[in-house]
Design a protein around this motif. Structure first.
Motif, PDB file in Angstrom:
ATOM      1  N   VAL A   1     -10.474  -0.062   7.199  1.00  0.00           N
ATOM      2  CA  VAL A   1      -9.742  -1.113   6.815  1.00  0.00           C
ATOM      3  C   VAL A   1      -8.908  -0.958   5.679  1.00  0.00           C
ATOM      4  N   GLY A   2      -7.659  -1.275   5.471  1.00  0.00           N
ATOM      5  CA  GLY A   2      -6.911  -0.852   4.129  1.00  0.00           C
ATOM      6  C   GLY A   2      -6.400   0.585   4.129  1.00  0.00           C
ATOM      7  N   HIS A   3      -6.300   1.193   3.009  1.00  0.00           N
ATOM      8  CA  HIS A   3      -5.859   2.319   2.937  1.00  0.00           C
ATOM      9  C   HIS A   3      -6.474   3.597   2.429  1.00  0.00           C
ATOM     10  N   GLY A   4      -7.852   3.287   1.893  1.00  0.00           N
ATOM     11  CA  GLY A   4      -8.409   4.638   1.329  1.00  0.00           C
ATOM     12  C   GLY A   4      -9.392   5.330   2.495  1.00  0.00           C
ATOM     13  N   TRP A   5      -9.845   4.658   3.611  1.00  0.00           N
ATOM     14  CA  TRP A   5     -10.624   5.387   4.470  1.00  0.00           C
ATOM     15  C   TRP A   5     -10.094   6.780   5.037  1.00  0.00           C
TER      16      TRP A   5
ATOM     17  N   GLU B   1      -4.958  -2.525  11.104  1.00  0.00           N
ATOM     18  CA  GLU B   1      -3.569  -2.663  10.568  1.00  0.00           C
ATOM     19  C   GLU B   1      -4.011  -3.635   9.361  1.00  0.00           C
ATOM     20  N   SER B   2      -4.674  -4.667   9.743  1.00  0.00           N
ATOM     21  CA  SER B   2      -4.806  -5.815   8.594  1.00  0.00           C
ATOM     22  C   SER B   2      -6.203  -6.394   8.637  1.00  0.00           C
ATOM     23  N   PRO B   3      -6.671  -6.900   7.195  1.00  0.00           N
ATOM     24  CA  PRO B   3      -8.040  -7.296   7.283  1.00  0.00           C
ATOM     25  C   PRO B   3      -8.118  -8.349   8.394  1.00  0.00           C
TER      26      PRO B   3
END
Length: 430
Positions: free
Chosen positions: A184-188, A208-210
């Motif tokens: 989730v999010g953009h860092g994984w 796509e979103s939490p």
């Protein structure tokens, strides 16, 4: 009233072109396995939820808030008696509920206690996913449940341990439990989630979103409860002189099982497929056999699904040599379809890596080929995802232009979903 359902029944069908040209060796076959019925009496699932509580989960705060809501929702849905636990992960791993490594049977009191413990979580620290998985392995070792299932949520890269450390933990956990990994999010990192899911025979995906977390957690727990037969293996017998080139799951996602062979004897090997419920999967088997004379027919393989020493279903793979070119050159439609799907996954992954490295020519070529393959195989969902990173001028020829990067873009979702496949219907070959 007692549950009168019966154990699942497994059925299999083989698709192949049996005919080989004179001197030909390579035999390809698609095995479709369908399990129906169940659940088996007494099948029991243990559930662990592993929640990322690293510092980045607070940026934005909606991630940790929604993760806690999703965990509480999943706990609330657990049937009475289900052994469960919650683990918090950052640079280390901590038991959230119960307080010591172990599981607790779900009931109104334990569910309420766990939900309150989850509510108190806060985000801080780094990310060392192997430590989370290792603690889950310790917890699962204390339960005798038939199916052991973990949900792992992360929003970050596995920065605080090496790849070798993670792989060592995965090797220790392999065969002990199933793990579905979500980002989730953009860092994984998609590659890391696929690595975990592959080793632990689960699934990998991105959100796509939490706000999607609660639905995703609920779906994963339902899917885990639907599994009724644990530790199913694909067993392949081949004749003397034959060489197994590859064994791959090709539906519902591409998973290469070749290197995971366990030798039963010189001519029999088993490949892990994990736990099964009422579902259907396809496997692509490629075997090289010793050539025989034109007109001869041989058994190129005997393929079966087994669990706890019992054969659940079995089918034969044949080879016939012919001097009829029309027969020997005919490509089985399902073999061709899944070969294209495997190439599609590789093209996406290589194209995105090249794009990240600034190699625009390679990225354009690979992603263009991916668009072309998505068009050919009817993979409309993948085509939509690819349209986020390329302007598609002609899907049939794979003519594309790279799009400019945008703030907050998340290509990891495209990457992690690259191994998902679509099925072509079985049909009798002419």
């Amino acid at each position: 009233m007692a549950d009168e359902t019966t154990a699942p029944r497994f059925e299999a069908e083989v698709d192949q072109n049996e005919y080989l040209p004179e001197g030909g060796r390579t035999v390809d076959a698609i095995l479709t396995v369908t399990a129906t019925g169940g659940p088996a009496a007494g099948a029991r699932t243990a559930q662990i939820i592993i929640v990322d509580v690293s510092g980045s989960m607070a940026a934005p705060a909606t991630k940790i808030v929604e993760a806690k809501k999703a965990t509480a929702t999943a706990i609330a849905a657990l049937p009475d008696g289900t052994p469960f636990a919650v683990i918090a992960g950052n640079g280390g791993a901590q038991m959230v509920y119960p307080g010591e490594p172990g599981t607790v049977p779900a009931d109104p009191r334990s569910r309420d206690e766990a939900a309150r413990a989850v509510h108190s979580l806060w985000a801080n620290g780094g990310t060392a996913i192997g430590r989370w998985l290792d603690l889950a392995n310790v917890v699962f070792a204390g339960t005798d449940a038939d199916i052991k299932h973990a949900i792992l949520l992360t929003d970050g890269e596995n920065q605080h341990e090496t790849r070798e450390q993670l792989e060592k933990v995965l090797a220790a956990c392999e065969g002990k439990y199933i793990c579905d990994a979500r980002g989730v999010g953009h860092g994984w990192v998609a590659e890391e989630l696929r690595l975990i899911a592959s080793a632990l025979l689960g699934t990998a995906d991105g959100l796509e979103s939490p706000a999607e977390l609660a639905g995703a957690f609920a779906a994963m727990t339902r899917a885990a409860r639907s599994k009724t037969v644990a530790d199913v293996a694909l067993r392949l017998w081949t004749p003397a002189g034959a060489v197994v080139r590859s064994v791959k799951q090709v539906f519902p996602r591409v998973e290469d099982l070749t290197a995971r062979r366990t030798e039963i004897s010189a001519r029999i090997g088993e490949y892990p497929t994990g736990a099964w419920g009422a579902e259907s999967r396809d496997y692509h088997v490629t075997v090289d056999v010793e050539p025989d004379a034109v007109g001869e027919e041989v058994l190129a393989g005997r393929i079966s699904l087994v669990s706890d020493g019992q054969v659940l279903t079995e089918r034969l793979i044949l080879a016939k040599w012919t001097d009829d070119t029309a027969r020997s050159t005919k490509i089985n439609k399902r073999v061709a379809h899944y070969t294209g799907q495997a190439e599609l996954a590789t093209a996406i992954q290589e194209g995105l890596r090249a794009r990240d490295a600034g190699d625009e020519d390679t990225a354009t070529a690979k992603l263009g080929r991916a668009v072309q393959l998505a068009e050919e195989t009817g993979h409309t969902d993948t085509a939509k995802l690819l349209a986020r990173v390329v302007e598609i001028e002609d899907a049939r020829t794979g003519t594309v232009r790279l799009k400019r990067r945008t703030p907050g873009e998340n290509t990891e979702i495209i990457d992690v979903r690259s191994t998902k496949t679509v099925r072509v219907r079985r049909q009798k070959e002419d």
